[in-house]
Design a protein around this motif. Structure first.
Motif, mmCIF file in Angstrom:
data_model
loop_
_atom_site.group_PDB
_atom_site.id
_atom_site.type_symbol
_atom_site.label_atom_id
_atom_site.label_comp_id
_atom_site.label_asym_id
_atom_site.label_seq_id
_atom_site.Cartn_x
_atom_site.Cartn_y
_atom_site.Cartn_z
ATOM 1 N N ASN A 1 52.597 26.735 24.069
ATOM 2 C CA ASN A 1 51.536 26.943 22.753
ATOM 3 C C ASN A 1 51.242 28.324 22.399
ATOM 4 O O ASN A 1 51.858 29.157 23.060
ATOM 5 C CB ASN A 1 50.228 26.168 23.210
ATOM 6 N N GLN B 1 52.623 22.466 9.485
ATOM 7 C CA GLN B 1 52.320 22.699 10.757
ATOM 8 C C GLN B 1 53.169 22.675 11.795
ATOM 9 O O GLN B 1 54.170 21.845 11.604
ATOM 10 C CB GLN B 1 51.226 21.570 11.336
ATOM 11 N N VAL B 2 53.188 23.720 12.676
ATOM 12 C CA VAL B 2 54.272 23.902 13.687
ATOM 13 C C VAL B 2 54.099 22.851 14.778
ATOM 14 O O VAL B 2 53.139 22.474 15.369
ATOM 15 C CB VAL B 2 54.230 25.248 14.230
ATOM 16 N N GLN B 3 55.283 22.259 14.997
ATOM 17 C CA GLN B 3 55.442 21.180 15.992
ATOM 18 C C GLN B 3 56.185 21.687 17.127
ATOM 19 O O GLN B 3 57.386 22.577 16.987
ATOM 20 C CB GLN B 3 56.005 19.746 15.601
ATOM 21 N N TYR C 1 53.413 34.068 15.870
ATOM 22 C CA TYR C 1 52.669 33.571 16.925
ATOM 23 C C TYR C 1 52.920 34.275 18.401
ATOM 24 O O TYR C 1 54.334 34.248 19.009
ATOM 25 C CB TYR C 1 52.860 32.137 17.300
ATOM 26 N N LEU D 1 48.223 25.941 18.080
ATOM 27 C CA LEU D 1 49.232 24.765 17.706
ATOM 28 C C LEU D 1 48.748 23.425 18.174
ATOM 29 O O LEU D 1 47.904 23.480 19.484
ATOM 30 C CB LEU D 1 50.533 25.042 17.877
ATOM 31 N N ASP D 2 49.286 22.227 17.819
ATOM 32 C CA ASP D 2 48.989 21.222 18.609
ATOM 33 C C ASP D 2 50.009 21.197 19.901
ATOM 34 O O ASP D 2 51.016 21.488 19.693
ATOM 35 C CB ASP D 2 49.462 19.826 17.692
ATOM 36 N N THR E 1 57.056 29.800 10.724
ATOM 37 C CA THR E 1 56.136 30.929 11.046
ATOM 38 C C THR E 1 56.079 31.116 12.537
ATOM 39 O O THR E 1 55.273 31.908 13.055
ATOM 40 C CB THR E 1 54.728 30.296 10.496
ATOM 41 N N GLY F 1 59.005 24.794 11.690
ATOM 42 C CA GLY F 1 58.388 25.537 10.952
ATOM 43 C C GLY F 1 58.965 26.997 10.709
ATOM 44 O O GLY F 1 59.839 27.513 11.773
#
Length: 118
Positions: A97, A1-3, A32, A106-107, A28, A26
C-alpha cells in the motif's frame, strides 16, 4: 483509483527465499511512496518495508533488516519484496500500500500468503 494485486507468496522452509510482487493499475504509481505490510493470525497489521517514489530511500522494520529488500520498477508499476533467510515468524499475509501519515492512500489488495515452516 489505483488497484493493487500482490503475488509471489507460498510455502517455504526456514532459511529459504521468496520474492513478492505488487502490481498497481493506473498511471500515478510513481507518485506514491510504497510499502509492504504483513498480518499474522491474531495479530495487527505491521509495517515491513517502504521505498520512496524514486527508489532513493528505503526503510525497514528491525525484524527484517538485513534479510528483506524492497525495490520498485515505476515503468512496470510494480513494487517488490525480496525475502531471504526466512523465519517461521515471517509467516503472514503480505500486503502492499501507499502509507501516508497514519493512514494509507489506496484500497487494500487481497494480499499474498507467506508460510515459513521450521
Amino acid at each position: 483509483q489505483v488497484q493493487l494485486v500482490e503475488s509471489g507468496g507460498g510455502l517455504v522452509q526456514a532459511g529459504g527465499s521468496l520474492r513478492l510482487s505488487c502490481a498497481a493499475s493506473g498511471r500515478t504509481f510513481n507518485s506514491y511512496v510504497m510499502g509492504w505490510f504483513r498480518q499474522a493470525p491474531g495479530k495487527e497489521r505491521e509495517f515491513v518495508a517502504a521505498i520512496s517514489r524514486s527508489s532513493g530511500n528505503t526503510d525497514y522494520a528491525d525484524s527484517v533488516k538485513g534479510r528483506f529488500t524492497i525495490s520498485r520498477d515505476n515503468a512496470k508499476n510494480t513494487v517488490y519484496l525480496q525475502m531471504n533467510s526466512l523465519k517461521p515468524e515471517d509467516t503472514a499475509v503480505y500486503y502492499c500500500n501507499a502509507p501516508y501519515g497514519l493512514g494509507f492512500l489506496l484500497d487494500w489488495g487481497q494480499g499474498t500468503q507467506v508460510t515459513v515452516s521450521s
